[in-house]
Design a protein around this motif. Structure first.
Motif, short mmCIF file in Angstrom:
data_model
loop_
_atom_site.label_atom_id
_atom_site.label_comp_id
_atom_site.label_asym_id
_atom_site.label_seq_id
_atom_site.Cartn_x
_atom_site.Cartn_y
_atom_site.Cartn_z
N UNK A 94 0.00 3.55 -4.11
CA UNK A 94 0.75 3.62 -2.84
C UNK A 94 0.54 2.32 -2.06
N UNK A 95 -0.69 1.86 -2.01
CA UNK A 95 -1.05 0.63 -1.29
C UNK A 95 -0.28 -0.57 -1.86
N UNK A 96 -0.32 -0.74 -3.17
CA UNK A 96 0.34 -1.89 -3.80
C UNK A 96 1.85 -1.84 -3.58
N UNK A 97 2.43 -0.63 -3.66
CA UNK A 97 3.87 -0.52 -3.43
C UNK A 97 4.20 -0.96 -2.01
N UNK A 98 3.40 -0.56 -1.05
CA UNK A 98 3.67 -0.91 0.35
C UNK A 98 3.59 -2.41 0.57
N UNK A 99 2.58 -3.05 0.00
CA UNK A 99 2.46 -4.50 0.18
C UNK A 99 3.65 -5.23 -0.44
N UNK A 100 4.21 -4.66 -1.49
CA UNK A 100 5.38 -5.28 -2.13
C UNK A 100 6.68 -4.96 -1.40
N UNK A 101 6.67 -3.88 -0.59
CA UNK A 101 7.89 -3.43 0.10
C UNK A 101 7.59 -3.07 1.56
N UNK A 102 7.05 -4.01 2.33
CA UNK A 102 6.61 -3.67 3.69
C UNK A 102 7.74 -3.19 4.60
N UNK A 196 -0.97 -0.43 10.03
CA UNK A 196 -1.66 -1.54 10.68
C UNK A 196 -1.56 -2.81 9.84
N UNK A 197 -1.64 -2.66 8.52
CA UNK A 197 -1.57 -3.83 7.65
C UNK A 197 -0.20 -4.51 7.73
N UNK A 198 0.87 -3.75 7.59
CA UNK A 198 2.20 -4.37 7.56
C UNK A 198 2.60 -4.91 8.94
N UNK A 199 1.99 -4.38 10.00
CA UNK A 199 2.26 -4.89 11.34
C UNK A 199 1.41 -6.11 11.68
N UNK A 200 0.52 -6.48 10.76
CA UNK A 200 -0.32 -7.65 11.00
C UNK A 200 -1.47 -7.40 11.95
N UNK A 201 -1.82 -6.14 12.17
CA UNK A 201 -2.86 -5.82 13.15
C UNK A 201 -4.26 -6.16 12.66
N UNK A 202 -4.43 -6.38 11.36
CA UNK A 202 -5.75 -6.71 10.84
C UNK A 202 -6.03 -8.21 10.84
N UNK A 203 -5.05 -9.00 11.23
CA UNK A 203 -5.21 -10.45 11.21
C UNK A 203 -6.40 -10.87 12.08
N UNK A 204 -7.26 -11.70 11.51
CA UNK A 204 -8.41 -12.21 12.25
C UNK A 204 -9.57 -11.25 12.39
#
Length: 226
Positions: A94-102, A196-204
């Protein structure tokens, strides 16, 4: 056997959906414009309505296609091993699919536009995504912290025959309420991490989303005695 006319129609519909997904990828669901899609494909605005009834109709097809795509990815993550190992495999798929299709994940996870109502069929498609998780959690046992949720899931199974049939078909021999409890918890945790990942909230923040996924799935496996 389809006719040349039918094949042409399906080809154009596919091109429209691909152009729509590109728009959504650039600016989110709010950016989707049928006129812009038509212009990109060299069509007139009214011509696109020969293929889709409107913007919501197009969004619905994209959502249903998205669920089918992620469900196939999760099914491909089914593996042998202990329940804990199988949980990690499904979650990673599920995780890998999401990163490929955000952009497609965001379309599934949120409300595409004000006033949009997903069709009942989308519930069935979402169940196809969760289906492979049910037999994994059906082999577990709810810990004390999850027991109140299991009691609610038990009432749901008793009151909703369609849900009971779905769980028993997907996880024969396991406890339906426990299987549902674990599947609901994994859905929430995956949605939280990936949104949170696809929204970029983990940046930094100094960690990788994949590491957080592993930690959360291990914690869930402990909760469900896997």
């Amino acid at each position: 056997m389809s006719t040349p006319r039918q094949r042409y129609r399906e080809q154009v519909r596919s091109e429209i959906k691909q152009a729509a997904l590109a728009q959504i990828g650039d600016g989110g669901a709010a950016a989707l414009s049928l006129n812009a899609v038509a212009k990109q494909l060299g069509m007139t605005g009214p011509a696109i309505y020969k293929y889709f009834d409107g913007r919501d109709d197009l969004l619905t097809e994209l959502i249903l296609d998205g669920y089918a795509d992620v469900a196939a990815a999760v099914r491909a993550g089914v593996s042998e091993g202990t329940p804990r190992e199988r949980l990690h495999g499904l979650a990673r798929a599920f995780f890998d699919w999401t990163l490929a299709n955000p952009h497609l994940f965001q379309l599934l996870a949120g409300t595409p536009s004000p006033g949009y109502h997903a069709p009942p069929e989308s519930v069935e498609r979402a169940r196809e995504v969760l289906g492979p998780f049910l037999p994994v959690f059906g082999q577990g046992r709810c810990g004390p912290a999850a027991e109140p949720l299991r009691e609610e899931m038990l009432r749901w199974v008793e009151e909703a025959p369609a849900v009971a049939d779905w769980v028993r078909t997907s996880a024969p021999g396991g406890d339906p309420a426990t299987a549902l409890t674990g599947s609901l918890l994994v859905w929430i945790r995956l949605q939280g991490i990936l949104s949170l990942q696809v929204q970029g909230q983990f940046t930094g923040m100094g960690h990788r989303a994949a590491t957080l996924l592993t930690v959360e799935m291990d914690a869930l496996a402990d909760t469900m005695s896997l």
